[in-house]
Design an enzyme around this catalytic site. Structure first.
Site, PDB file in Angstrom:
ATOM      1  N   HIS A 192       0.773  -1.050   0.261  1.00 20.84           N
ATOM      2  CA  HIS A 192      -0.025  -0.132  -0.037  1.00 20.84           C
ATOM      3  C   HIS A 192       0.746   1.298   0.268  1.00 20.84           C
ATOM      4  CE1 HIS A 192      -3.150  -2.708   1.962  1.00 20.84           C
ATOM      5  NE2 HIS A 192      -3.529  -2.194   0.288  1.00 20.84           N
TER       6      HIS A 192
ATOM      7  N   ASP B  65      -5.152  -0.761  -8.249  1.00 21.82           N
ATOM      8  CA  ASP B  65      -5.058  -1.618  -7.079  1.00 21.82           C
ATOM      9  C   ASP B  65      -5.892  -2.852  -7.158  1.00 21.82           C
ATOM     10  OD1 ASP B  65      -4.743  -2.918  -4.529  1.00 21.82           O
ATOM     11  OD2 ASP B  65      -5.541  -1.159  -3.303  1.00 21.82           O
TER      12      ASP B  65
END
Length: 281
Positions: free
Chosen positions: A62, A156
Site C-alpha cells: 500500500h 489496485d
C-alpha cells in the site's frame, strides 16, 4: 487436525499457510471471498483462493503503490483507486495534504464490507474520511465515463484473471490516459518477474505505448509469490526517478522512504533484460 490454506496461483509452485481460524468464507457475485487468521502472517484476505493481503505485510504494497506516484506528481489533488476494497491504498493517499478527493471504485461491495469488519486496521477508518468517495461498480466503465479529471489513477487490482482481467489490457491504458489530467500519472501492480515475466513485459510495453514516461519499480512483499513484486508507473510528463521527495516525510511509514523511492527503480539485470528486450527462456 491442522488446517492449511494452499495457494496455487502459480501452476508449478504453491504457498501454504497454517490457519488458526476462518473468519468468513462466502461466494459473492464476482468471486469466492475468505478472510482467515494465520499463524505466520495474521489475518489474510483471500479472493478466488489467492491471497490479496495480510495484516503482517500489507503496508509494503500500500505504501509503494501510493507514495511513488503521489510524490511524482507535483500537486495531486484528485486520485482514483480502481479496486483496493480493503482500503489500505486510500489510507496512504489521505496522508498527502494536497489531496482534496480520493475515489475508491470497487466492483465487489462484499470486499469492502468484510474488510471493514475483519481487517479494520488496514483502512484505519480512511473510507469514512470526508475526502473519500466509495463507488461500487465496474472500474473500466468508471474510467471510460470520466475524462481529464484525475491527477493520479491507481490500479489496485487482483491478479489478471476473472473480474480483473480487463484492467491489464492495453486499450484500457489509453482510457486511463483520457481519464487523467494533462500531467497525470497512473500506476498498477504488475505481478512477479520470476513466475509471470510475460505479464510484466506485456504491461510495461502496453503502458509505454500510451505514456511517454514508463518505468518499473520493485518491492519485497513476503505474502506474494517469490516475495519480489513489480509495479508499472506511466506518466504524461513527470519522471518518477526525479521526483522531489522531501528528505523527511511529513507522515509515518513502515517501508517507503525517500531513499527507497529512488532505489526501487534500480532493477536487477534479469528484469532489465525482460523489459528492454524479448523474453528469453
Amino acid at each position: 487436525m491442522d488446517l492449511w490454506l494452499k495457494e496455487g496461483q502459480i501452476s508449478d509452485a504453491v504457498m501454504t499457510y497454517k490457519i488458526k481460524e476462518t473468519l468468513v468464507r462466502k461466494k459473492t457475485e464476482y468471486q469466492d471471498l475468505a478472510i482467515v487468521d494465520t499463524y505466520a502472517l495474521g489475518r489474510m484476505l483471500v479472493l478466488d483462493g489467492i491471497v490479496q493481503t495480510s495484516i503482517k505485510d500489507e503496508y509494503v504494497y500500500h505504501e509503494m503503490i501510493t507514495h511513488i506516484p503521489l510524490y511524482t506528481h507535483p500537486n495531486p489533488k484528485k486520485v482514483l483507486v480502481v479496486g483496493g476494497g480493503d482500503g489500505g491504498t486510500i489510507r496512504e493517499i489521505l496522508k498527502h495534504p494536497s489531496v482534496e478527493k480520493a475515489v475508491l471504485c470497487e466492483i465487489d461491495e462484499e470486499v469492502v464490507k468484510e474488510c471493514k469488519k475483519h481487517l479494520p486496521e488496514i483502512s484505519n477508518n480512511a473510507l469514512e474520511d470526508s475526502r473519500c468517495e466509495v463507488f461500487i461498480g465496474d472500474g473500466i466503465k468508471y474510467v471510460n465515463e470520466h475524462k481529464n479529471e484525475f491527477d493520479v489513477v491507481i490500479i489496485d487490482s487482483t491478479d489478471p484473471f476473472g473480474a480483473a482481467e480487463g484492467l491489464f489490457g492495453g486499450s484500457f491504458y489509453g482510457k486511463i490516459s483520457e481519464c487523467l489530467t494533462e500531467d497525470g500519472i497512473f500506476v498498477a501492480q504488475t505481478e512477479t518477474p520470476f513466475y509471470l515475466p510475460e505479464i510484466v513485459k506485456r504491461v510495461y510495453d502496453d503502458s509505454k505505448a500510451v505514456f511517454p514516461v514508463t518505468k518499473l519499480f520493485m518491492a519485497a512483499i513476503p505474502t506474494y509469490p517469490s516475495g519480489y513484486w513489480s509495479f508499472t508507473i506511466g506518466s504524461k510528463k513527470h519522471d518518477p526517478e526525479k521526483a522531489p521527495v522531501p528528505e523527511v516525510l511529513p507522515f509515518e511509514t513502515k517501508y517507503y522512504t525517500p531513499r527507497l523511492h529512488s532505489a526501487s527503480f534500480v532493477l536487477p539485470k534479469f528484469v532489465e533484460n525482460l523489459i528492454f528486450a524479448n523474453i528469453s527462456e
